[in-house]
Design a protein around this motif. Structure first.
Motif, PDB file in Angstrom:
ATOM      1  N   TYR B 230       0.840  -1.200   0.000  1.00 15.32           N
ATOM      2  CA  TYR B 230       0.000   0.000   0.000  1.00 15.32           C
ATOM      3  C   TYR B 230       0.872   1.245   0.000  1.00 15.32           C
ATOM      4  O   TYR B 230       0.620   2.211  -0.714  1.00 15.32           O
ATOM      5  CB  TYR B 230      -0.927   0.006   1.221  1.00 15.32           C
ATOM      6  CG  TYR B 230      -2.050  -0.994   1.126  1.00 15.32           C
ATOM      7  CD1 TYR B 230      -3.126  -0.768   0.281  1.00 15.32           C
ATOM      8  CD2 TYR B 230      -2.013  -2.151   1.880  1.00 15.32           C
ATOM      9  CE1 TYR B 230      -4.152  -1.683   0.191  1.00 15.32           C
ATOM     10  CE2 TYR B 230      -3.033  -3.069   1.798  1.00 15.32           C
ATOM     11  CZ  TYR B 230      -4.101  -2.826   0.947  1.00 15.32           C
ATOM     12  OH  TYR B 230      -5.106  -3.736   0.867  1.00 15.32           O
ATOM     13  N   THR B 234       0.887   4.118  -2.690  1.00 14.40           N
ATOM     14  CA  THR B 234       0.615   5.516  -2.362  1.00 14.40           C
ATOM     15  C   THR B 234       1.724   6.415  -2.926  1.00 14.40           C
ATOM     16  O   THR B 234       1.446   7.478  -3.482  1.00 14.40           O
ATOM     17  CB  THR B 234       0.552   5.704  -0.834  1.00 14.40           C
ATOM     18  OG1 THR B 234      -0.108   4.582  -0.267  1.00 14.40           O
ATOM     19  CG2 THR B 234      -0.198   6.966  -0.471  1.00 14.40           C
ATOM     20  N   ARG B 240      -7.342   5.654  -3.401  1.00 12.31           N
ATOM     21  CA  ARG B 240      -7.848   4.481  -2.673  1.00 12.31           C
ATOM     22  C   ARG B 240      -8.486   3.464  -3.609  1.00 12.31           C
ATOM     23  O   ARG B 240      -8.371   2.259  -3.422  1.00 12.31           O
ATOM     24  CB  ARG B 240      -8.850   4.929  -1.607  1.00 12.31           C
ATOM     25  CG  ARG B 240      -8.188   5.696  -0.483  1.00 12.31           C
ATOM     26  CD  ARG B 240      -9.078   5.706   0.742  1.00 12.31           C
ATOM     27  NE  ARG B 240      -9.131   4.397   1.393  1.00 12.31           N
ATOM     28  CZ  ARG B 240      -8.316   4.047   2.377  1.00 12.31           C
ATOM     29  NH1 ARG B 240      -7.381   4.877   2.786  1.00 12.31           N
ATOM     30  NH2 ARG B 240      -8.434   2.867   2.945  1.00 12.31           N
ATOM     31  N   GLN B 243      -5.831   1.637  -5.311  1.00 14.86           N
ATOM     32  CA  GLN B 243      -5.212   0.690  -4.365  1.00 14.86           C
ATOM     33  C   GLN B 243      -6.048  -0.572  -4.248  1.00 14.86           C
ATOM     34  O   GLN B 243      -5.540  -1.684  -4.251  1.00 14.86           O
ATOM     35  CB  GLN B 243      -5.094   1.325  -2.984  1.00 14.86           C
ATOM     36  CG  GLN B 243      -3.968   2.329  -2.881  1.00 14.86           C
ATOM     37  CD  GLN B 243      -3.931   2.973  -1.503  1.00 14.86           C
ATOM     38  OE1 GLN B 243      -4.267   2.348  -0.510  1.00 14.86           O
ATOM     39  NE2 GLN B 243      -3.535   4.232  -1.473  1.00 14.86           N
TER      40      GLN B 243
END
Lengths: 533, 338
Positions: B230, B234, B240, B243
């Motif tokens: 993650y 990022t 998000r 992700q």
């Protein structure tokens, strides 16, 4: 010569007189021919006893006074094996698959029978052939010898005896303990009489719906039909019945279509319970909540629930008053229709059979123990409560016979509900049942119900004890299982309108394709053999 | 955060137990000099890893006693089974029981109902726990997450009998759901006695009851994803949603596929318990499935051969589907059961 002859004749006369006097004395178990205790040392017998739905708040039937009394008298302790009330048939079938057959098996062969038939149950070595051991059950024999049809009703085609059959006392043609019940207090409110014809019924039910807003003016079973009470006026029965010695299957008759047409019409008009197909009832009243909260105008109910019986059971309406109604008829001047379907009894048979395991270590004791139920002493106690309870559980009528104490049963001083009182002081469905035990104690109008419903015409019943051979039985059940499901399904669909009644002929063709004709043949063959016994 | 790490370490340690055995075995069995026979290898392995063998024993016994020994009963499907004569004495009838089933007026309807309930169930109740787990994963507040999770498990512990009773109450002619359906133009009376609604109600209540519980395994799979991935995503500028697409979903894909294959393996395995509680003559049309029919024929009617035959057919179809699904999955995603 003459002297000898007259002496011989005199002797014969005396002997026959004695014999007939003896027969009268011991008939119907008047004199108990067993000796007590049945065994010097206490023996425990296991008994499969499918009365789980009637235990009230009792944890074990042995907590009942009657069973304690019997144990003391016979020195036999009974270990009750009670199958869950929803899966009796299932549990019964599993008895044969398991290793341990209980010593005594109580069942209604009409609903639960060894799959390959009664003869096979004996031939395969599961059940004892009682016919070979009649000397063990003299009291039972004293009943059989004095019942007109006993030879036909108690033996199978090949002369075997599946068990000790239950009998009604003093009753050749049975009686109805269930029937159509209608709310008298509702009738009074809409200003109508108890209906007798289908037209009057429609009128009354419509009034219930429109004027009183009753959700289910007529409550029926989840199959849309009852045991035949309401359709009796059409001259048909739900499934099998008999007409002049010929087997008939209800749904194949034109009258059945007419009946469904009427029911469909009533359903559309909102006269039937709109949710009938989702109810748990398979015939007699089940949804107490609805009854108690004035949601039902008329239904099939037990005789013990007439008049204000529901008030003490928690009815929200203190004016609750139910009365019995006769089976409706088509025209006012028709004769009262007969109750046509054999749910309860044929001749004096209660439909219960008490079999003994062939492998039981105590087979003789088990038969003797069952036999005690056919002796007067025992069956009076079983039906009314034990001797020492006189004045509390029962009292003596003027002519000396017993009457149950209504108040003790229905407003019990210990606060027990009526179901619990029954099993705590009496015995549920004992081998010998006394009709009066149910009826006589009822106050006034409640006892009339049975007279109103008992418009029997026994010629329409199919005998309790028809027997099929193994091959016949296998073929029959492989065909009939599917047919029965299909009939139940289509009844509901016709009534709810999911299937149009125009399709009725096609429906009957489907039934034929499923083998209904063969089923009728098989039933007919069994019936013919019954009559030929 | 604490809860997540905890469940993650729990998951890892579970995996750990399995891999420890492999590792030690690998080290011990390094060939040291001469070649050993198979028997020697097993004996030696047993001496070193006996605890693992002992642990496997109950499982083995379970499968043998409860799954393999009863399988001999399959013989009944080819017999005219009579209890008294038993499996060895009953008459052999070949495929007669199967022929009878396929000729019976209900065969097609039973197969259709079973398949449809199962397929619809797969289509709706399989993806929802995944979605639910993903949603929960995005929730920041631990307290809210825990409460939601607990509430969603709760229906799982309610007895089926009670669930069906609730369903009946909601779907009778004056029930809440029936009223609601009427607002949307439904005119057929009680939902519970309408054949068109049977599958919806069956699957809908299933989802309500099992959603939370079924999502547990996905939640633990999510927890096993390396947080560094993650972080990397990022840094690469993934939002998000990206992700979720590129880190989370690939991370739990194996779990999803394995569960899907298992689920496909029971495609014809609609249980009878809930069905026989829910159906009525009015809804046999869509509600009667193979399992409920087998229940009626086998347990209530004691027609053991016939019901065994039907069930055997059912199991064969299941096996076939399982096999095909596994094969397909191996081709497409390299994930498979064997």
């Amino acid at each position: 010569m003459n002297k000898w002859l007259s002496l011989a004749l005199a002797l014969i006369m005396v002997l026959s007189l004695c014999a007939s006097a003896l027969a009268d004395d011991t008939a119907f178990g008047a004199v108990d021919q067993q000796t007590y205790p049945l065994t010097p040392e206490k023996v425990t017998l296991t008994m499969w006893y499918p009365n789980g739905g009637s235990m009230g708040s009792l944890a074990d039937f042995n907590d009942g006074e009657f069973w304690q009394w019997l144990e003391e008298k016979t020195n036999v302790h009974i270990d009750f094996i009670v199958p869950p009330s929803g899966s009796v048939t299932e549990s019964f079938n599993l008895l044969f698959a398991g290793d341990e057959m209980p010593d005594i098996i109580v069942a209604q062969p009409a609903n639960q029978c060894y799959r390959d038939g009664m003869d096979a149950a004996i031939d395969d070595g599961y059940f004892l052939d009682i016919a070979q051991h009649l000397d063990w059950c003299p009291n039972y024999v004293s009943w059989m010898d004095n019942l007109e049809y006993a030879k036909k009703d108690c033996y199978t085609d090949s002369g075997k005896m599946y068990g000790l059959w239950g009998f009604w006392l003093n009753m050749e043609d049975g009686y109805a303990d269930q029937g159509i019940s209608i709310r008298k207090d509702f009738l009074d409110k809409v200003g109508k009489e108890v209906p007798t014809t289908y037209a009057e019924w429609e009128d009354v039910l419509t009034a219930f719906k429109d004027q009183l807003g009753i959700a289910a003016p007529f409550y029926t079973s989840k199959y849309g039909i009852d045991y035949g009470e309401f359709m009796a006026g059409y001259g048909i029965a739900p499934y099998w019945y008999m007409e002049d010695g010929a087997i008939k299957f209800g749904p194949m008759q034109d009258a059945y279509k007419e009946y469904l047409t009427m029911m469909h019409d009533w359903y559309e008009k909102g006269l039937l319970d709109p949710d009938f197909s989702t109810r748990q009832s398979t015939g007699v009243a089940a949804d107490n909540d609805m009854i108690l909260n004035d949601k039902i105008g008329a239904l099939i109910d037990w005789g013990t629930r007439m008049t204000d019986a529901y008030v003490s059971r928690g009815a929200s309406n203190p004016d609750f008053w139910a009365v019995a109604a006769k089976q409706p008829k088509k025209n006012a001047d028709d004769p009262d229709p007969a109750f046509r379907v054999a749910t309860n009894n044929y001749h004096a048979m209660t439909n219960y059979c008490h079999s003994v395991s062939a492998d039981s270590k105590y087979a003789e004791l088990a038969v003797r123990w069952l036999d005690t139920f056919y002796a007067a002493d025992n069956f009076w106690n079983a039906n009314y409560g034990i001797e020492s309870e006189e004045g509390r559980v029962w009292y003596k009528a003027e002519d000396g016979h017993r009457i149950g104490n209504y108040d003790f049963r229905y407003s019990n001083p210990d606060g027990l509900d009526s179901a619990t009182v029954l099993v705590k002081y009496w015995s549920k469905n004992p081998p010998i049942r006394v009709e009066a035990a149910q009826i006589e104690q009822m106050p006034g109008e409640r006892s009339i119900a049975h007279k109103i419903w008992t418009t029997y015409e026994p010629k329409n019943f199919i005998p309790t004890n028809l027997t099929m051979t193994v091959d016949e039985g296998t073929e029959y059940s492989s065909l009939y299982t599917d047919i029965q499901t299909y009939v139940q399904e289509c009844n509901v669909k016709f009534i709810m309108g999911q299937m149009s009644l125009d399709e009725y002929d096609a429906y009957r063709e489907t039934l034929k394709g499923m083998g209904i004709d063969r089923c009728i043949e098989l039933q007919q063959a069994a019936l013919d053999r019954y009559f030929a016994r | 955060m604490g809860a997540v790490t905890q469940s993650r370490s729990l998951f890892k340690s579970t995996l750990g137990v399995l891999s420890v055995a492999k590792r030690t075995r690998g080290q011990i069995l390094q060939p040291i000099g001469k070649k050993r026979s198979w028997g020697e290898i097993v004996a030696r392995d047993f001496r070193v890893n006996w605890a693992v063998y002992v642990m496997a024993l109950p499982v083995l016994a379970y499968f043998i006693i409860f799954n393999y020994i009863p399988m001999t009963g399959i013989i009944m499907a080819f017999q005219k089974f009579q209890i008294k004569k038993g499996i060895w004495g009953s008459k052999f009838v070949g495929l007669a029981n199967f022929v009878r089933f396929f000729n019976s007026p209900y065969a097609w309807r039973l197969i259709r109902n079973t398949l449809l309930i199962s397929l619809y169930g797969l289509a709706f109740s399989f993806p929802l726990p995944v979605v639910f787990a993903l949603c929960l994963n995005e929730v920041r507040s631990t307290k809210f997450k825990r409460i939601t999770q607990t509430i969603s498990y709760m229906p799982y512990f309610i007895s089926i009998v009670v669930v069906v009773a609730i369903l009946f109450d909601f779907c009778k002619s004056e029930g809440v759901l029936t009223m609601l359906a009427k607002k949307f133009g439904w005119s057929g009376g009680a939902l519970i006695s309408a054949p068109q609604w049977f599958r919806t109600l069956y699957i809908g209540s299933n989802i309500w009851q099992h959603l939370g519980y079924n999502s547990i395994i996905f939640i633990s799979a999510l927890a096993a994803i390396d947080p560094q991935l993650y972080e990397a995503a990022t840094i690469d500028g993934a939002n998000r949603w990206q992700q979720t697409l590129h880190v989370t979903l690939p991370g739990i894909a194996t779990t999803i596929v394995v569960l899907l294959i298992l689920r496909l393996g029971s495609i014809m395995g609609v249980g009878y318990e809930k069905i026989i509680l829910m159906y009525s003559p009015a809804t046999y049309e869509t509600g009667d499935v193979i399992a409920s029919y087998v229940y009626r024929v086998g347990l209530e009617d004691a027609d053991y051969s016939y019901s065994t035959a039907i069930n055997l057919f059912n199991s064969l179809v299941n096996l076939l589907v399982l096999f095909l699904a596994n094969q397909m999955s191996r081709r497409i995603s390299d994930t498979s059961l064997w």
